[in-house]
Design a protein around this motif. Structure first.
Motif, mmCIF file in Angstrom:
data_model
loop_
_atom_site.group_PDB
_atom_site.id
_atom_site.type_symbol
_atom_site.label_atom_id
_atom_site.label_comp_id
_atom_site.label_asym_id
_atom_site.label_seq_id
_atom_site.Cartn_x
_atom_site.Cartn_y
_atom_site.Cartn_z
ATOM 1 N N ASN A 70 56.578 -39.556 72.055
ATOM 2 C CA ASN A 70 57.071 -40.220 73.249
ATOM 3 C C ASN A 70 57.789 -39.305 74.231
ATOM 4 O OD1 ASN A 70 59.408 -39.880 71.848
ATOM 5 N ND2 ASN A 70 59.937 -42.035 71.712
ATOM 6 N N TYR A 76 52.486 -34.751 79.341
ATOM 7 C CA TYR A 76 51.216 -35.219 78.813
ATOM 8 C C TYR A 76 50.078 -34.710 79.675
ATOM 9 C CZ TYR A 76 54.283 -38.351 76.325
ATOM 10 O OH TYR A 76 55.274 -38.848 75.535
ATOM 11 N N TRP A 118 53.223 -41.016 77.940
ATOM 12 C CA TRP A 118 52.763 -41.468 76.633
ATOM 13 C C TRP A 118 51.535 -42.362 76.809
ATOM 14 C CZ3 TRP A 118 56.183 -43.806 72.192
ATOM 15 C CH2 TRP A 118 55.570 -43.573 70.977
ATOM 16 N N ASN A 177 55.473 -45.514 78.030
ATOM 17 C CA ASN A 177 56.880 -45.278 78.369
ATOM 18 C C ASN A 177 57.327 -45.860 79.695
ATOM 19 O OD1 ASN A 177 57.272 -43.972 75.977
ATOM 20 N ND2 ASN A 177 57.593 -41.957 76.850
#
Length: 153
Positions: free
Chosen positions: A4, A8, A30, A49
């Motif tokens: 988390n 990304y 996430w 998230n």
């Protein structure tokens, strides 16, 4: 927690599964699922998230904007036979939420919540099946079935 914290990146590979290149790097938090909207040339990404589904150009991966906001940790997404986008949520009221493919909210289409939902599909009778991992102390994942009216079966 697990997975988390970013940053990304969503990679794109060629048809042989090779030559991976960073494709989507903006406004993903996430990421849980990806849906391709071929007709509008867009990609949707559910972001656990931020409670958002974000939209990207299908060819370049460029961020276009938000498709939907205010979701409770969205996980899986799937386009149904009714051409609506079905979205599972991990928190909040945890009911299945539906959207038009342009991002217009339609409704909460299940009469009951499904905790820790992570899988979505329809059976041969047209019932909506939602799987749950149920990671609590008595972990015993299950599949919850809803008829086409959204009623628990």
């Amino acid at each position: 927690g697990f997975g988390n914290s970013g940053p990304y990146t969503i990679f794109r590979y060629d048809e042989n599964g090779e030559n991976g290149k960073a494709f989507i790097t903006e406004n993903i938090f996430w990421p849980q699922d990806i849906v391709f909207l071929e007709e509008s040339k867009e990609i949707l990404v559910s972001n656990f998230n931020t409670g958002k589904i974000t939209k990207y150009n299908i060819n370049t991966g460029a961020y276009i904007g938000d498709f939907a906001t205010g979701l409770g940790e969205p996980t899986r997404m799937r386009i149904g036979a009714d051409n609506l986008l079905y979205v599972l949520q991990w928190s909040g009221d945890i009911k299945v939420t539906r959207y038009e493919l342009d991002g217009t909210f339609v409704d909460k289409c299940t009469n009951e919540s499904v905790s820790q939902s992570i899988g979505i599909d329809w059976d041969t009778d047209g019932n909506l099946d939602i799987s749950s991992v149920n990671m609590g102390a008595n972990a015993d994942g299950f599949v919850h079935k809803f008829n086409d009216a959204g009623e628990s079966q």
